[in-house]
Write a protein that holds these residues in place. Structure first.
Motif, PDB file in Angstrom:
ATOM      1  N   ALA A 135      60.365  -9.750  69.384  1.00 24.54           N
ATOM      2  CA  ALA A 135      60.753 -10.547  67.832  1.00 24.54           C
ATOM      3  C   ALA A 135      62.114 -11.239  68.316  1.00 24.54           C
ATOM      4  O   ALA A 135      62.839 -10.909  68.891  1.00 24.54           O
ATOM      5  N   PRO A 136      62.226 -12.144  67.167  1.00 26.43           N
ATOM      6  CA  PRO A 136      63.277 -13.185  67.032  1.00 26.43           C
ATOM      7  C   PRO A 136      64.625 -12.207  66.705  1.00 26.43           C
ATOM      8  O   PRO A 136      64.381 -11.332  65.904  1.00 26.43           O
ATOM      9  N   LYS A 137      65.589 -12.488  67.374  1.00 29.33           N
ATOM     10  CA  LYS A 137      66.923 -11.844  67.264  1.00 29.33           C
ATOM     11  C   LYS A 137      67.963 -12.956  66.618  1.00 29.33           C
ATOM     12  O   LYS A 137      67.997 -14.065  66.836  1.00 29.33           O
ATOM     13  N   PRO A 138      68.609 -12.664  65.524  1.00 27.18           N
ATOM     14  CA  PRO A 138      68.547 -11.353  64.592  1.00 27.18           C
ATOM     15  C   PRO A 138      67.407 -11.409  63.614  1.00 27.18           C
ATOM     16  O   PRO A 138      66.866 -12.433  63.253  1.00 27.18           O
ATOM     17  N   PHE A 139      66.691 -10.205  63.511  1.00 25.01           N
ATOM     18  CA  PHE A 139      65.534 -10.131  62.445  1.00 25.01           C
ATOM     19  C   PHE A 139      66.101  -9.980  61.111  1.00 25.01           C
ATOM     20  O   PHE A 139      67.055  -9.476  60.759  1.00 25.01           O
ATOM     21  N   SER A 140      65.301 -10.728  60.153  1.00 25.27           N
ATOM     22  CA  SER A 140      66.106 -10.637  58.762  1.00 25.27           C
ATOM     23  C   SER A 140      66.107  -9.300  58.197  1.00 25.27           C
ATOM     24  O   SER A 140      65.039  -8.567  58.112  1.00 25.27           O
ATOM     25  N   SER A 141      67.465  -9.013  58.130  1.00 20.33           N
ATOM     26  CA  SER A 141      67.671  -7.677  57.398  1.00 20.33           C
ATOM     27  C   SER A 141      67.012  -7.570  56.041  1.00 20.33           C
ATOM     28  O   SER A 141      66.725  -6.349  55.522  1.00 20.33           O
ATOM     29  N   GLN A 142      67.000  -8.344  55.250  1.00 21.60           N
ATOM     30  CA  GLN A 142      66.606  -8.524  54.044  1.00 21.60           C
ATOM     31  C   GLN A 142      64.999  -8.169  53.944  1.00 21.60           C
ATOM     32  O   GLN A 142      64.584  -7.397  53.073  1.00 21.60           O
ATOM     33  N   ASP A 143      64.509  -8.838  55.041  1.00 17.61           N
ATOM     34  CA  ASP A 143      62.956  -8.498  54.942  1.00 17.61           C
ATOM     35  C   ASP A 143      62.918  -6.912  55.311  1.00 17.61           C
ATOM     36  O   ASP A 143      61.773  -6.319  54.729  1.00 17.61           O
ATOM     37  N   LEU A 144      63.411  -6.597  56.086  1.00 20.95           N
ATOM     38  CA  LEU A 144      63.233  -4.914  56.768  1.00 20.95           C
ATOM     39  C   LEU A 144      63.622  -4.078  55.399  1.00 20.95           C
ATOM     40  O   LEU A 144      62.920  -3.243  55.383  1.00 20.95           O
ATOM     41  N   LYS A 145      64.759  -4.571  54.630  1.00 16.95           N
ATOM     42  CA  LYS A 145      64.783  -3.632  53.698  1.00 16.95           C
ATOM     43  C   LYS A 145      64.011  -3.842  52.521  1.00 16.95           C
ATOM     44  O   LYS A 145      63.608  -2.708  51.792  1.00 16.95           O
ATOM     45  N   THR A 146      63.367  -4.851  52.410  1.00 18.42           N
ATOM     46  CA  THR A 146      62.081  -4.999  51.186  1.00 18.42           C
ATOM     47  C   THR A 146      61.012  -4.275  51.545  1.00 18.42           C
ATOM     48  O   THR A 146      60.511  -3.641  50.871  1.00 18.42           O
TER      49      THR A 146
END
Length: 716
Positions: A135-146
């Motif tokens: 996966a691309p780094k860094p991964f979108s933390s906002q998407d993970l939290k969503t």
């Protein structure tokens, strides 16, 4: 057979049998025809019942099948409904993620191979995240939290739908949220989950992407091997799109095949070999009940394979290597799958055929008893009718028979009354003349037979005695030749080894100059090999003399204590460097032994030498010698704690030149003749020798001599 022999020997019984047979044949033919007709009628009725029963059973099974398919369809519709709710919730969360309250931090842990995952204590405590190493780094933390906002709905879905193993949301960048939580470290450690997984290469994601699902609906995968330890699973998946029309990921639910077998195909059949299974819209096997028939029909060798048959018709009759089967089909409309039953025709027809056979057997049995009663009555009538007629013929013949039996016993003066002038009367007169003639001939033959018998007996006795002597001589010659051949072969082998060694040492001493210590060592080895050869030759002379019975014993009265202590002293002197302890025990008032002192001493030394040699090699040796009187025998037991002998070699240990393989591996010097010589010496004194041994524990040699006061002991 004895009845046939009895009838054959009696003219009276022949007449009776012929009349009974003539009466029996028509009755038997009629009875057989009746039995055949009853059997044919019974078979026709049975076949009609079978056809009617098969139709009724298949109609009932079709109704049950359709009901089960509807139930399964309802369960799949519930799964799809839950999945649609998850899809709408996911699209809502990603469309409004800026306004959502999300956790400030995500407790992600980095794996050794570049992946990230969220640890947990209890898998049902929460849904956890996984981010692939690809996966691309860094991964979108906002998407993970969503995505984490789906966690409550995930947990409620699993709680409400027991058919599901897990639900997940998978990002297109190869990251996902899954509930129950997945132990990524464990799955990667057992080589199930690739640490750099690309979800676009797997059906659980690609089945719902833009290429494979342009209508953006719900899709079911074919059965596949999961990236976890769950084994084979089927996944239902739906795409999640952003308001811009971009595919953000896939929401899915996993149904392990094992779950489907337990929760969907929990049917029971009264037919012992029937089973149910599910196929998808492509004909692939999804789930099946397991029994002996299903394993055979779904194997690669089955012809035809059930999974390859089409299912356009609700009921199909097919012929397989396992017999005739009925294949019943009902569609599961929610996903295009098909629920099918397989029922062997034999399971349906077997009870009917069994009942019909029982009824037929009962009818045949009743008819047979009636027929036998009729035949019995008819036979009695025929026998009574034939009795009077046969008496007029058989009675004169019986009188002749009785007279013949008297002649056989030696009574040649039997008178038979002759009351008729017909053929029977002529036979009686001829019989009387034969009596007189036979009496004269037998007297003459008896005299001549007695003379001939005396001559034959005398000659036979002479030939038997000569043949017995020849056989004994031949046996001794064969035994002598066999023993001589075996002895020459063994002597050649046992002499060649030390002579070769002596030759090698002498050749080295002759061709080269060595230090005095080395020459002295090799000279000692040459002397040791030479003494071994001399000992072997002495043993050969000794055992050869015993084989030829040329050994003479010079017996005398000897105390048991002296005999044993003398042998122990000599054995100790032969092995001065041996670290062996002796323990000798003698019973009080031991009797004297009447033996050849030198020979018995030789036998005991051979046995004690072996005990010293094998105990010393095994470690600190200890030898116990016990002498006592047992009933009418004197017993000497010699026990060591040496290397012991395996059970399979104990019975061969008295064979000349035989040595235990363990001794050969330990390279312990010996000839293999000592115990053979000891045995012959002891048996020459009418004694017995036995060996008991256990590998790694030690060996006990038991020697017993007979009653010393027996009258059959003689001084030779």
């Amino acid at each position: 057979m004895w009845p046939y022999r009895v009838i054959k020997q009696s003219f009276y019984l022949k007449i009776l049998s012929l009349m009974a047979l003539l009466a029996f044949i028509p009755f038997a033919a009629l009875g057989f025809y009746s039995v055949v007709q009853v059997h044919s009628f019974s078979q026709s009725i049975t076949q009609l019942q079978i056809q009617q029963t098969i139709g009724n059973v298949l109609e009932q099974k079709s109704a049950i099948l359709q009901k089960e398919a509807d139930n399964i369809n309802v369960k799949f519709l519930n799964v799809e409904q839950h999945l649609k709710i998850l899809q709408r919730q996911a699209e809502y969360l990603f469309a409004n993620k800026a306004a959502l309250l999300s956790p400030t931090t995500l407790p992600l842990v980095s794996g050794s191979e570049g992946y990230l995952w969220e640890p947990f204590q209890d898998e049902y405590e929460k849904a956890n995240l996984f981010i692939s190493a690809s996966a691309p780094k860094p991964f979108s933390s906002q998407d993970l939290k969503t995505a984490k906002g789906l966690e409550p709905l995930f947990m409620q879905t699993i709680k409400n739908e027991p058919l599901l193993k897990a639900v997940f949301f998978c990002f297109s960048e190869s990251a996902w949220l899954i509930y129950p939580a997945m132990d990524a470290d464990h799955e990667i450690s057992i080589n199930k989950l690739p640490p750099d997984i690309n979800v676009k290469d797997f059906g659980f994601y690609s089945i719902a992407d833009e290429k494979h699902n342009p209508i953006k609906g719900l899709k079911w995968t074919d059965p596949y091997s999961d990236v976890t330890q769950w084994g084979m699973v089927v996944t239902a998946a739906m795409p999640v799109y952003l308001p811009s029309g971009t595919l953000r990921g896939v929401v899915g639910a996993d149904l392990p095949i094992e779950f489907m077998n337990d929760k969907l195909l929990n049917l029971t059949f009264p037919e012992p070999h029937a089973f149910a299974f599910i196929r998808d819209h492509k004909g692939n096997l999804v789930a099946t009940q397991s029994n002996e028939l299903s394993e055979k029909l779904f194997s690669a060798q089955a012809s035809p394979r059930i999974s390859e048959l089409k299912h356009e018709e609700p009921i199909q009759k097919i012929s397989t290597s396992e017999g005739v089967l009925y294949l019943l089909s009902a569609p599961i409309t929610s996903n295009g799958w098909v629920l099918q039953f397989v029922i062997p025709e034999s399971d349906i027809t077997a009870p009917i055929i069994h009942d019909a056979n029982v009824q037929t057997s009962m009818q045949k049995e009743r008819f047979t008893w009636r027929l036998l009663l009729f035949l019995l009555l008819g036979s009695l009538v025929v026998i009574l009718f034939s009795y009077y007629f046969s008496k007029t013929v058989t009675e004169p013949i019986n009188r002749l028979t009785r007279a013949s039996q008297e002649i056989i016993k030696g009574n040649y003066r039997v008178h038979i009354p002759n009351t008729s002038s017909d053929e029977i009367g002529q036979l009686t007169r001829t019989f009387h003349f034969m009596e007189t003639t036979i009496e004269k001939l037998i007297d003459e033959l008896t005299k001549r037979a007695a003379m001939l018998e005396d001559r034959v007996s005398e000659r036979t006795r002479e030939l038997w005695e000569a043949n017995l002597q020849l056989n004994e001589a031949l046996l001794k010659l064969q035994q002598s030749e066999t023993a001589r051949t075996e002895l020459l072969v063994q002597i050649s082998h046992d002499l060649k080894t030390p002579l070769t060694s002596i030759k090698g040492y002498l050749q080295l001493l002759h061709d080269h100059q060595f230090p005095a210590e080395k020459q002295q060592e090799w000279t000692r080895l040459i002397l040791l090999r030479t003494n071994h050869i001399i000992r072997l030759i002495d043993d050969l002379f000794e055992i050869s003399a015993m084989e030829l019975h040329e050994t003479h014993f010079k017996k005398e009265w000897v105390p048991v204590e002296f005999l044993i202590e003398h042998a122990v002293d000599i054995a100790r002197n032969n092995s001065l460097d041996a670290a062996v302890q002796f323990q000798m025990t003698f019973e009080d008032d031991m009797p004297l032994l009447f033996v050849d002192l030198a020979k018995i001493n030789r036998a005991l030394i051979n046995i004690i030498d072996n005990a010293i040699k094998y105990s010393q090699h095994h470690g600190n040796g200890e030898i116990r010698i016990n002498a006592f009187q047992q009933q009418s025998s004197v017993v000497i037991e010699i026990t060591d704690n040496g290397m012991g002998i395996a059970d399979e070699h104990v019975e061969k240990i008295f064979t000349p030149f035989y040595r235990d393989p363990g001794v050969l591996q330990a390279q312990i010097i010996g000839t293999g003749l000592g115990l053979a010589i000891s045995q012959k010496i002891i048996e020459g004194h009418k004694g017995e020798i036995h060996i008991t041994s256990k590998k790694g524990v030690g060996t006990t040699v038991s020697i017993s001599f007979p009653d010393v006061w027996s009258d059959d002991l003689e001084v030779v």
